[in-house]
Each structure stands twice: as C-alpha cells, then as structure tokens.
Design a protein around this motif. Structure first.
Motif, PDB file in Angstrom:
ATOM      1  N   PRO A  45      58.229  31.416  31.152  1.00  0.00           N
ATOM      2  CA  PRO A  45      59.017  32.681  30.760  1.00  0.00           C
ATOM      3  C   PRO A  45      60.171  32.346  29.672  1.00  0.00           C
ATOM      4  CG  PRO A  45      59.644  31.947  32.678  1.00  0.00           C
ATOM      5  CD  PRO A  45      58.281  31.141  32.608  1.00  0.00           C
ATOM      6  N   LEU A  46      60.194  33.201  28.790  1.00  0.00           N
ATOM      7  CA  LEU A  46      61.739  33.190  27.969  1.00  0.00           C
ATOM      8  C   LEU A  46      62.840  33.588  28.930  1.00  0.00           C
ATOM      9  CD1 LEU A  46      63.135  33.183  25.050  1.00  0.00           C
ATOM     10  CD2 LEU A  46      62.411  35.414  25.165  1.00  0.00           C
ATOM     11  N   VAL A  47      63.869  32.594  29.107  1.00  0.00           N
ATOM     12  CA  VAL A  47      64.859  33.028  29.999  1.00  0.00           C
ATOM     13  C   VAL A  47      66.151  33.202  29.227  1.00  0.00           C
ATOM     14  CG1 VAL A  47      63.810  32.013  31.940  1.00  0.00           C
ATOM     15  CG2 VAL A  47      64.995  30.604  30.639  1.00  0.00           C
ATOM     16  N   ALA A  48      66.473  32.836  27.995  1.00  0.00           N
ATOM     17  CA  ALA A  48      67.643  32.929  27.407  1.00  0.00           C
ATOM     18  C   ALA A  48      67.369  33.103  25.946  1.00  0.00           C
ATOM     19  CB  ALA A  48      68.645  31.965  27.674  1.00  0.00           C
ATOM     20  N   THR A  49      68.057  33.937  25.238  1.00  0.00           N
ATOM     21  CA  THR A  49      67.994  33.933  23.647  1.00  0.00           C
ATOM     22  C   THR A  49      69.686  33.982  23.252  1.00  0.00           C
ATOM     23  OG1 THR A  49      66.138  35.037  23.705  1.00  0.00           O
ATOM     24  CG2 THR A  49      67.503  35.199  21.693  1.00  0.00           C
ATOM     25  N   TRP A  50      70.146  33.103  22.636  1.00  0.00           N
ATOM     26  CA  TRP A  50      71.445  32.980  22.110  1.00  0.00           C
ATOM     27  C   TRP A  50      71.345  33.223  20.543  1.00  0.00           C
ATOM     28  CZ3 TRP A  50      75.457  32.856  25.439  1.00  0.00           C
ATOM     29  CH2 TRP A  50      75.058  32.586  26.584  1.00  0.00           C
ATOM     30  N   CYS A  51      72.087  34.270  19.988  1.00  0.00           N
ATOM     31  CA  CYS A  51      72.289  34.240  18.565  1.00  0.00           C
ATOM     32  C   CYS A  51      73.482  33.896  18.201  1.00  0.00           C
ATOM     33  CB  CYS A  51      72.125  35.762  18.163  1.00  0.00           C
ATOM     34  SG  CYS A  51      70.453  36.461  18.633  1.00  0.00           S
ATOM     35  N   GLU A  52      73.405  32.837  17.295  1.00  0.00           N
ATOM     36  CA  GLU A  52      74.800  31.969  17.072  1.00  0.00           C
ATOM     37  C   GLU A  52      74.861  31.846  15.383  1.00  0.00           C
ATOM     38  OE1 GLU A  52      75.934  29.062  19.782  1.00  0.00           O
ATOM     39  OE2 GLU A  52      73.869  29.319  20.766  1.00  0.00           O
ATOM     40  N   ARG A  53      76.348  31.572  15.105  1.00  0.00           N
ATOM     41  CA  ARG A  53      76.577  30.906  13.755  1.00  0.00           C
ATOM     42  C   ARG A  53      77.370  29.677  14.080  1.00  0.00           C
ATOM     43  NH1 ARG A  53      79.015  35.243  11.340  1.00  0.00           N
ATOM     44  NH2 ARG A  53      76.980  35.803  10.278  1.00  0.00           N
ATOM     45  N   ALA A  54      77.140  28.669  13.466  1.00  0.00           N
ATOM     46  CA  ALA A  54      77.787  27.484  13.621  1.00  0.00           C
ATOM     47  C   ALA A  54      77.746  26.448  12.303  1.00  0.00           C
ATOM     48  CB  ALA A  54      77.070  26.513  14.656  1.00  0.00           C
ATOM     49  N   PHE A  55      78.739  25.656  12.194  1.00  0.00           N
ATOM     50  CA  PHE A  55      79.009  24.592  11.202  1.00  0.00           C
ATOM     51  C   PHE A  55      78.095  23.414  11.468  1.00  0.00           C
ATOM     52  CE2 PHE A  55      80.968  21.219   9.014  1.00  0.00           C
ATOM     53  CZ  PHE A  55      80.951  21.691   7.752  1.00  0.00           C
ATOM     54  N   HIS A  56      77.158  23.104  10.624  1.00  0.00           N
ATOM     55  CA  HIS A  56      76.222  22.168  10.762  1.00  0.00           C
ATOM     56  C   HIS A  56      77.378  20.993   9.988  1.00  0.00           C
ATOM     57  CE1 HIS A  56      73.014  19.426  11.458  1.00  0.00           C
ATOM     58  NE2 HIS A  56      72.245  20.311  11.832  1.00  0.00           N
ATOM     59  N   PRO A  57      77.635  19.886  10.384  1.00  0.00           N
ATOM     60  CA  PRO A  57      78.490  18.933   9.697  1.00  0.00           C
ATOM     61  C   PRO A  57      77.379  18.222   8.959  1.00  0.00           C
ATOM     62  CG  PRO A  57      78.411  18.325  12.147  1.00  0.00           C
ATOM     63  CD  PRO A  57      77.765  19.775  12.003  1.00  0.00           C
ATOM     64  N   ASP A  58      76.109  18.004   9.251  1.00  0.00           N
ATOM     65  CA  ASP A  58      75.414  17.111   8.434  1.00  0.00           C
ATOM     66  C   ASP A  58      74.870  17.710   7.101  1.00  0.00           C
ATOM     67  OD1 ASP A  58      75.244  15.396  10.464  1.00  0.00           O
ATOM     68  OD2 ASP A  58      73.135  15.858  11.200  1.00  0.00           O
ATOM     69  N   PHE A  59      74.976  19.012   6.934  1.00  0.00           N
ATOM     70  CA  PHE A  59      74.807  19.779   5.824  1.00  0.00           C
ATOM     71  C   PHE A  59      75.982  20.298   5.142  1.00  0.00           C
ATOM     72  CE2 PHE A  59      70.757  19.811   8.547  1.00  0.00           C
ATOM     73  CZ  PHE A  59      69.890  19.165   7.571  1.00  0.00           C
ATOM     74  N   GLY A  60      77.117  20.296   5.805  1.00  0.00           N
ATOM     75  CA  GLY A  60      78.275  20.757   5.351  1.00  0.00           C
ATOM     76  C   GLY A  60      78.602  22.411   5.157  1.00  0.00           C
ATOM     77  N   ARG A  61      77.663  22.951   5.917  1.00  0.00           N
ATOM     78  CA  ARG A  61      77.802  24.565   5.822  1.00  0.00           C
ATOM     79  C   ARG A  61      77.466  25.195   7.320  1.00  0.00           C
ATOM     80  NH1 ARG A  61      72.166  25.546   2.753  1.00  0.00           N
ATOM     81  NH2 ARG A  61      71.759  27.432   4.163  1.00  0.00           N
TER      82      ARG A  61
END
Length: 190
Positions: A45-61
C-alpha cells in the motif's frame, strides 16, 4: 537473520544497532506507473505522499518533487521521487549494468506472501526468476524503472544456519580475503 542479541558490541561497533530500515529511496519517471506496480500488482500500500520543493546542493538549484512511500510490515518503506523537471530524472536516476549486476533490495517474506507475490506477477505477465540459495529461496523482479527487488523465504532450519554463519563470519571473510575461494554453502542445491 541477524538478531542484535547475538551481536557483541566492540569498540568499533555501535552500542545499539539501527532499529530497522526506515526507507530506501529511488527515482522514478512516473509515479502512477510506479504506484500501479507496487500497489495494484504487488499489493504494497501507498501510505504517504509528500509534495515538496527543496534546494539540491549537488545541482545548485531548487527542485519540485513528489515523494511516495509504500509500506513494509515493520514500519519501513520503499520510497520514490518523481521530479517536476524532466531533466531532474536523468540527473538523479540510478544507472544499472546493461547485463548482470548484483545490486538489489531484498525483503524477507512468509511462504504465503511469496506464493501470493508469484501469483500476482504471473497474472500481470511480469517476468521474474526464482533461485534456491539453500538458506533461502528468492524471487527477483524489476520495477518499471529497473529497480531490482528480491523477495525471500528463509529455509525451515534458518536458525541453525544463521548460528553457524555467525560463529564463522570473521574467519570465513579472512579465508576469502586470503585467496581461498572454496564454497562454504552446502545448503544450496547443486
């Protein structure tokens, strides 16, 4: 297979081992295709869905992404990312060997669950393979994005087998590292 009470703490070892796998994360191209595979075909079963925005340091954005979790009985999960930016998939996806490869995620299941999973895969016409390792029987399948999964059922005498391997784990590793390549798995069918 390994019980923490069987592990003797040393100066190099943690006093308390990690409790369980919290989650294993993997990037997918399409969350719905992945959800269908895990929930509708495998029955996890699918038990969680998180919709997020985050800075990814490896790609600088920053990246917008959807992070889903499919449940395991012990509270752990398989987790998957889908990025809104299609280029992010190519930047983050796993790269597998064209042939072979030993990397996979393995799950212990009961014989009943093993048989149900096998039946579900056959009904969905999804290729898989079985291997009898002697100490366990395994079924291997790949997700739509190529993540190799293993579902394994322990042998009936796994406690005795595990005790034997705990007793000689260090000496067998030392033997192997010294170049002695003889097989020590007498449980595997020939």
């Amino acid at each position: 297979m390994l019980d923490q009470s069987d592990v003797k703490p040393t100066a190099q070892q943690l006093a308390e081992l990690p409790q369980r796998l919290h989650h294993h994360a993997f990037v997918v191209k399409d969350q719905e295709i992945n959800r269908h595979f895990f929930e509708d075909i495998l029955g996890m079963p699918l038990v969680a869905t998180w919709c997020e925005r985050a800075f990814h340091p490896d790609f600088g954005r920053e990246f917008d992404y959807c992070h889903t979790f499919f449940a395991l009985a012990d509270g752990g999960a398989l987790a998957f990312f889908q990025f809104a930016d299609p280029d992010a998939y190519d930047m983050n996806k796993a790269i597998f060997a064209e042939k072979g490869g030993s990397w996979h995620v393995a799950f212990k299941v009961s014989q009943t669950t093993f048989e149900e999973l096998e039946s579900r895969l056959r009904a969905a016409d999804i290729q898989y393979r079985r291997t009898d390792h002697g100490y366990c029987v395994s079924m291997y399948v790949k997700t739509p994005d190529g993540l190799p999964l293993e579902f394994t059922v322990d042998a009936p005498d796994i406690d005795a087998i595990a005790a034997m391997r705990r007793a000689d784990a260090h000496s067998e590793l030392a033997r192997w590292l010294a170049g002695d390549r003889h097989v020590n798995n007498d449980h595997r069918p020939h």
